[in-house]
Design a protein around this motif. Sequence first.
Motif, PDB file in Angstrom:
ATOM      1  N   TYR A  63       0.815  -1.223   0.000  1.00 28.83           N
ATOM      2  CA  TYR A  63       0.000   0.000   0.000  1.00 28.83           C
ATOM      3  C   TYR A  63       0.845   1.270   0.000  1.00 28.83           C
ATOM      4  O   TYR A  63       0.336   2.347   0.272  1.00 28.83           O
ATOM      5  CB  TYR A  63      -0.939  -0.021   1.212  1.00 28.83           C
ATOM      6  CG  TYR A  63      -1.851  -1.214   1.176  1.00 28.83           C
ATOM      7  CD1 TYR A  63      -3.006  -1.207   0.398  1.00 28.83           C
ATOM      8  CD2 TYR A  63      -1.525  -2.378   1.870  1.00 28.83           C
ATOM      9  CE1 TYR A  63      -3.816  -2.325   0.327  1.00 28.83           C
ATOM     10  CE2 TYR A  63      -2.333  -3.501   1.803  1.00 28.83           C
ATOM     11  CZ  TYR A  63      -3.475  -3.469   1.029  1.00 28.83           C
ATOM     12  OH  TYR A  63      -4.279  -4.578   0.949  1.00 28.83           O
ATOM     13  N   SER A 113      -1.260  -4.639  -7.629  1.00 23.65           N
ATOM     14  CA  SER A 113      -2.653  -5.010  -7.356  1.00 23.65           C
ATOM     15  C   SER A 113      -3.471  -3.915  -6.688  1.00 23.65           C
ATOM     16  O   SER A 113      -4.690  -3.996  -6.681  1.00 23.65           O
ATOM     17  CB  SER A 113      -2.690  -6.239  -6.450  1.00 23.65           C
ATOM     18  OG  SER A 113      -2.100  -7.351  -7.080  1.00 23.65           O
ATOM     19  N   LYS A 114      -2.856  -2.923  -6.085  1.00 19.12           N
ATOM     20  CA  LYS A 114      -3.621  -1.965  -5.291  1.00 19.12           C
ATOM     21  C   LYS A 114      -3.666  -0.618  -6.009  1.00 19.12           C
ATOM     22  O   LYS A 114      -4.490  -0.428  -6.884  1.00 19.12           O
ATOM     23  CB  LYS A 114      -3.029  -1.886  -3.881  1.00 19.12           C
ATOM     24  CG  LYS A 114      -2.895  -3.273  -3.213  1.00 19.12           C
ATOM     25  CD  LYS A 114      -4.232  -3.879  -2.848  1.00 19.12           C
ATOM     26  CE  LYS A 114      -4.250  -5.395  -2.665  1.00 19.12           C
ATOM     27  NZ  LYS A 114      -3.367  -5.956  -1.660  1.00 19.12           N
TER      28      LYS A 114
HETATM   29  C1  PLP Z   1      -3.040  -7.117  -1.385  1.00 20.52           C
HETATM   30  C2  PLP Z   1      -1.766  -7.433  -0.683  1.00 20.52           C
HETATM   31  C3  PLP Z   1      -0.710  -8.012  -1.368  1.00 20.52           C
HETATM   32  C4  PLP Z   1      -0.846  -8.238  -2.835  1.00 20.52           C
HETATM   33  O1  PLP Z   1      -0.564  -9.443  -3.257  1.00 20.52           O
HETATM   34  P1  PLP Z   1      -0.533  -9.719  -4.838  1.00 20.52           P
HETATM   35  O2  PLP Z   1      -0.230 -11.153  -4.842  1.00 20.52           O
HETATM   36  O3  PLP Z   1       0.580  -8.869  -5.393  1.00 20.52           O
HETATM   37  O4  PLP Z   1      -1.855  -9.342  -5.402  1.00 20.52           O
HETATM   38  C5  PLP Z   1       0.478  -8.250  -0.702  1.00 20.52           C
HETATM   39  N1  PLP Z   1       0.615  -7.916   0.592  1.00 20.52           N
HETATM   40  C6  PLP Z   1      -0.392  -7.329   1.269  1.00 20.52           C
HETATM   41  C7  PLP Z   1      -0.184  -6.930   2.672  1.00 20.52           C
HETATM   42  C8  PLP Z   1      -1.610  -7.096   0.659  1.00 20.52           C
HETATM   43  O5  PLP Z   1      -2.594  -6.536   1.357  1.00 20.52           O
END
Ligand code: PLP
Length: 356
Positions: free
Chosen positions: A181, A206-207
């Motif tokens: 994040y 992903s975020k």
């Molecule tokens: C969403 C998230 C991820 C992301 O994982 P991906 O496999 O890259 O989608 C990783 N670590 C944390 C703490 C998350 O909340």
Amino acid sequence: MKPRIDISALVRPAVLAMKPYSSARDEFRGEARIWLDANENPYGAAASRYPDAQYVQLRQAIAAAKGCSPEQVLPGNGSDELIDLLMRTFCRPGIDEVVVQPPTYGMYAVQAAINDLAVREAPLTRRFLPDLRAIEAATTPFSRLIFFCSPNNPTGNRMPAETIRVVASAFSGLVVVDEAYIDFSGGSLLAQLADLPNLVVLQTFSKAWAKAGIRLGALFASPEIIRYIRKIKPPYNVSSLTGQAALRALQDPRRVARDIAEIRAERDGLAAWLEVQPLVREVFPSEANFLLVRFRDAAMIYRALLKRGIVLRDRSGLHGCKNCLRITIGTPDENAALKAALNDILYQNSAIRTLS
Ligand SMILES: *Cc1c(COP(=O)(O)O)cnc(C)c1O
């Protein structure tokens, strides 16, 4: 003074000893006109060929965006794959251990279980900050990885850089800082890579980058650490379609910056609104794209929102998170719908109480 650490001594003996897979294209040097080496279909168009196993272009683009060198970047099939690769490179199954700081992201413990590694817990303090004494107590001669999540999921706050530095300097294993994040908060530890030879930083598309579906994460560490992980990673762990989508996203950082500004403003507005709601006990300060909220009765709120078609993440079972739900910041319309639903729940509840 730089802490001295022997990375090769941390690598699983089986990984040190093995010979990695080598494709014809790894072995090939020079210019080629015709590729008859990999049994691909010669008539295909997009994605008919294997990706470049070195991911040169992708690593360069990520390094340029993040201000580090391509040798410090390893792309993965989501950061989840990179967590698994760290464990498989550096932890002996059935012998070694990892340290996590609950309440935190559940995948560290899941991946540890898959890899037959004991998980030792160093719970965060009441204000969800790292507890140096607890970390010290959880660490044993078999500890290979200590996970920090910053900003932390599900609490939303950042872990102090100074604490991470102190732990990294004292610990003989690797300190893994999951910055999924970080684009929402700033303050990445990437700048510390040169000083801390046992630091590993994880980030993801992903975020903030709005690309959860392509499955792309990035591991940042010293070239030496990355060389060992590359020995065991699947040669083509990131698809060429994913690489192309990431390169396109990286070309438009202003779009991401706009989204981040909007999400942060929505988050702060929603937090201020929630703070004064009778159903709410506490809104924890967040630097991410979600809020951890302690309700008077989280189970009731969760069910009542579900009935109205709104799904939150129930985190009330985690350490220190009794009655807590995690709320992802949505679009302004979605956030308004959440507020309306909570108002409706409050109204119905007080109507029931008046009647009885
Ligand atoms: C969403 C998230 C991820 C992301 O994982 P991906 O496999 O890259 O989608 C990783 N670590 C944390 C703490 C998350 O909340």
